[in-house]
Design an enzyme around this catalytic site. Structure first.
Site, PDB file in Angstrom:
ATOM      1  N   SER A 428      -0.098   4.419 -20.972  1.00 47.34           N
ATOM      2  CA  SER A 428       0.357   4.435 -19.238  1.00 47.34           C
ATOM      3  C   SER A 428       0.972   3.675 -18.656  1.00 47.34           C
ATOM      4  O   SER A 428       1.851   4.002 -17.440  1.00 47.34           O
ATOM      5  CB  SER A 428      -0.983   4.920 -18.721  1.00 47.34           C
ATOM      6  N   HIS A 449       1.547  11.888 -21.782  1.00 47.55           N
ATOM      7  CA  HIS A 449       0.485  10.740 -21.195  1.00 47.55           C
ATOM      8  C   HIS A 449      -0.940  11.724 -20.255  1.00 47.55           C
ATOM      9  O   HIS A 449      -0.456  12.575 -19.500  1.00 47.55           O
ATOM     10  CB  HIS A 449       1.225   9.665 -20.337  1.00 47.55           C
ATOM     11  N   GLU A 461       1.737  14.030 -18.267  1.00 47.79           N
ATOM     12  CA  GLU A 461       2.678  13.882 -18.040  1.00 47.79           C
ATOM     13  C   GLU A 461       3.373  13.507 -19.810  1.00 47.79           C
ATOM     14  O   GLU A 461       3.040  12.854 -20.723  1.00 47.79           O
ATOM     15  CB  GLU A 461       2.645  12.423 -17.660  1.00 47.79           C
ATOM     16  N   ASN A 499       2.008   6.474 -12.808  1.00 47.09           N
ATOM     17  CA  ASN A 499       1.429   4.767 -12.861  1.00 47.09           C
ATOM     18  C   ASN A 499       2.961   4.322 -11.457  1.00 47.09           C
ATOM     19  O   ASN A 499       2.766   3.013 -10.856  1.00 47.09           O
ATOM     20  CB  ASN A 499       1.705   3.884 -13.767  1.00 47.09           C
TER      21      ASN A 499
END
Length: 725
Positions: A428, A449, A461, A499
């Site tokens: 991540s 991800h 992702e 993130n």
């Protein structure tokens, strides 16, 4: 078909005197203005011809119609197309021409009849469907209302309570349920659809079948007093579940008007409301999301090269923890054979147990049969070594966020996996170049991800390094589609898109609390804004271990603009880890229900003394608007960096990533769309002011400063950006 037109209809008149009008607008025969005007023309011709006794409306290639072409709303919003109000179509074409015609019509439904497609069919005098066809009015989730008479006809066909359920939840029903509700007159095999519809239409002409105008039916409507009570309850539930949206309540107004004042007045109210909702900010946001979501699969330099996805026959997953088991669940649910590898029997058994529990949850809810459960579980095999990896087409590594462990795994994979095998990591935050630096297979290393829980969350992702081949991206886009995820392709950096954009979110909240703001008021304001939960409740949910591991990556990589708070480490010292230990920022009871913890103050005060900060009277009494700005403007700032660096090709991709990865409210259109609705100039001025008072955490990036100084949209394309893609 003229390249400038969007769809058409064709009419064929048979020897039996039935005119069959076919809707043609691939892929789902959406009702564009061109299709509707063609339909009007064909219908008028059919009514004027002496050799036509009745009319059947159907759709080409196994689909009736997916509804009104929503690009029409976009064109109206932008002013690029000046058409009569959509309500004109509802009254003039669908009601006064089709339903009031002196010749009967039957809708022959195959595959689906959604939105305007179902509304068109409800104006016909009967509806015949194939088994399993989807029938529904999903307009509210797009920010609009059923505008072709759906608010008036559906309650008269299925009853008020069921109509409210279908409209407010946007959930379709199958043809079989539609038949039991009275929405469908008969369900027949696909091969018999047109024959049955033609015969039914002629039976209406000969009075062997009833000639029913849905708009005039009243037998399923409750008495007026009861109807008003039902609608009052529906309004209360709607305000509770969608407090920031007006269009569902406006839809209920149109529905009630028809019950109280008659269907014709109801249609006029529906037309009026339909034209009003187009200009709502929430509608603009939802329509933007609709198109942006469909645009994520278009990646310049990748999907425009004519590459075809390779067939992925078998997938291996390393790590059977929460993420690995969730990914395995998503894959076997879409019929991919999966090998799940763990380091010992105990961990392997636990990993397979998690997958089993995920599927058993579906069985309990009735969405999966026991037979389907057994068949799906049979696709999963366990392994303690790499021997079974010799014929896999893709491996997804899903172990803990430890760089050296991941590097060793990728070095081992290169030895055992075939040369075409895609080597993916579910990391991540960690830079993929670091993960793959011990391998020679840089062109097939990619990030996959998923977001937790992986079998539920809709985002995938896809992270591309400078070396990842276009073919690998095309393959992973195809896998994403098949496992029902929305894929967003991004460049490689710490935290990737989601993130990285949102690391300032929690840090901003920590900063505010250390300077005197109430954490529970912050969570409340953020929830009211539309997030699933506030930043402190989120920290408790994911656990403090994950929160610290993630924060550490950003503190190391972006030290100049991170806020390092000691609140969580101090709580960890006292064996608090969040919801899992029933103590975090909140206290949790046996049912995991959260309540504020009076003891939290001592951790905040201790953290404040360590950081050397002071209580700021201005931040103690922040309004909800100020809380949202100080929490989310730093997120906008980081999103601008991500966009300017070319981590994302389109601002719209960041909008979808924020919505599907972090739960940013869809009706606000995504992080960049929302920022543009506020204005770059205002956001820049606020961040600039805060940075002068509170430091570099709030300092606007060069991209935001440049666009803010001109008042330019943040989502406008970046010129000459060196894209990471």
């Amino acid at each position: 078909m003229d390249s400038r037109t969007k769809g058409k209809t064709v009419m064929e008149v048979g020897g039996d005197g039935v005119a069959v009008i076919t809707l043609i607008n691939p892929p789902v025969n959406s009702l564009s203005f061109d299709v509707l005007y063609n339909l009007k023309s064909n219908y008028e011709e059919a009514l004027s011809r002496n050799d036509v006794k009745a009319i059947v409306i159907t759709g080409a290639k196994g689909k009736f119609s997916g509804g009104f072409d929503i690009s029409g709303f976009g064109e109206i919003q932008k002013g690029t197309r000046k058409e009569p109000k959509v309500g004109y179509i509802s009254i003039d074409i669908i009601t006064d021409l089709l339903e009031a015609a002196r010749k009967p019509s039957v809708a022959a439904i195959d595959g689906l009849a959604l939105g305007g497609g179902l509304e068109l069919s409800m104006a016909c005098h009967a509806r015949i469907s194939t088994p399993g066809a989807q029938l529904g009015l999903p307009e509210l989730q797009l920010g609009v209302i059923p505008g072709f008479g759906g608010t008036q006809r559906l309650p008269r066909l299925v009853g008020l309570t069921k109509a409210l359920e279908m409209i407010l939840t946007s959930k379709p029903v199958r043809a079989e349920e539609g038949h039991s509700l009275g929405l469908i007159d008969a369900v027949v095999p696909s091969a018999e659809l047109l024959t049955t519809a033609r015969r039914w239409a002629l039976d209406i002409v000969e009075r062997r079948k009833p000639w029913i105008s849905s708009l005039l039916k009243t037998d399923k409507l409750p008495p007026l007093g009861e109807a008003r009570e039902i609608l009052k309850f529906a309004r209360g539930q709607t305000r509770k579940q969608a407090p920031n949206m007006k269009h569902p309540l406006m839809c209920l107004d149109a529905l009630e008007t028809g019950i109280v004042s008659g269907p014709r007045v109801g249609l006029e109210k529906e037309a009026e409301v339909g034209s009003q909702v187009i200009s709502l900010d929430t509608t603009k946001g939802l329509i933007h999301v609709f198109f942006s979501q469909r645009g994520t699969v278009k990646v310049p330099g990748v999907t425009d090269r004519g590459l075809m996805p390779r067939k992925i026959k078998k997938v291996a997953i390393i790590g059977g923890g929460l993420m690995g088991s969730g990914i395995a669940t998503a894959l076997i649910l879409s019929s991919y054979p999966v090998i799940l590898k763990e380091v010992n029997e105990k961990f392997l058994e636990a990993g397979i147990g998690r997958v089993k529990a995920n599927l058993q949850s579906r069985v309990r809810k009735g969405s999966m049969s026991k037979e389907k459960f057994e068949k799906t579980m049979s696709l999963l095999k366990g392994s303690l070594d790499y021997e079974s990896f010799r014929d896999v087409d893709m491996v997804i590594e899903a172990v803990i966020e430890n760089i050296s462990l991941k590097q060793q795994i990728f070095a081992d994979l290169e030895k055992y996996c075939p040369q075409h095998c895609i080597l993916a990591s579910n990391t991540s935050t960690i830079d993929l170049n670091k993960i793959g630096e011990r391998t020679k297979s840089q062109d097939r290393i990619v990030g996959a991800h998923f977001f937790s829980p992986a079998h539920v969350m809709p985002l995938l992702e896809i992270v591309r390094t400078n070396h990842t081949s276009a073919q690998v991206i095309v393959d992973l886009l195809d896998v994403g589609k098949k496992i029902k995820k929305t894929p967003v392709v991004v460049g490689n950096c710490t935290g990737f898109a989601v993130n990285r954009m949102f690391f300032p979110y929690t840090q901003a909240a920590m900063f505010l609390v250390e300077r005197g703001a109430d954490p529970y008021l912050i969570d409340s304001a953020v929830s009211k804004f539309g997030m699933p939960m506030g930043p402190f409740r989120l920290c408790d949910l994911v656990g403090f271990g994950v929160a610290i591991a993630t924060a550490t990556q950003f503190i190391e990589n972006f030290p100049e603009r991170t806020y390092k708070s000691m609140i969580i480490p101090l709580m960890q010292e006292d064996k608090r880890a969040g919801e899992a230990t029933r103590k975090g920022f909140y206290l949790y009871d046996d049912k995991r229900k959260a309540k504020p913890d009076p003891e939290l103050k001592k951790y905040i005060e201790k953290a404040r003394s360590i950081s050397g900060g002071n209580v700021d009277p201005k931040l103690v009494k922040l309004s909800e608007k100020e809380i949202i700005e100080m929490t989310f403007f730093p997120v906008v700032n980081e999103a601008c960096r991500v966009f300017a660096e070319g981590i994302a090709v389109k601002a719209a991709d960041l909008d979808i990533a924020a919505i599907m990865g972090m739960g940013f409210p869809p009706y606000r259109g995504g992080i960049m769309f929302w920022a543009d609705s506020i204005g770059s100039k205002y956001i820049y001025s606020r961040l600039d002011e805060w940075s002068k008072t509170y430091g570099d955490f709030f300092k606007p990036c060069a991209f935001l400063a440049e666009r803010g100084s001109k008042g330019a949209p943040l989502s406008a394309p970046v010129e000459q950006a060196r894209s990471r893609l």
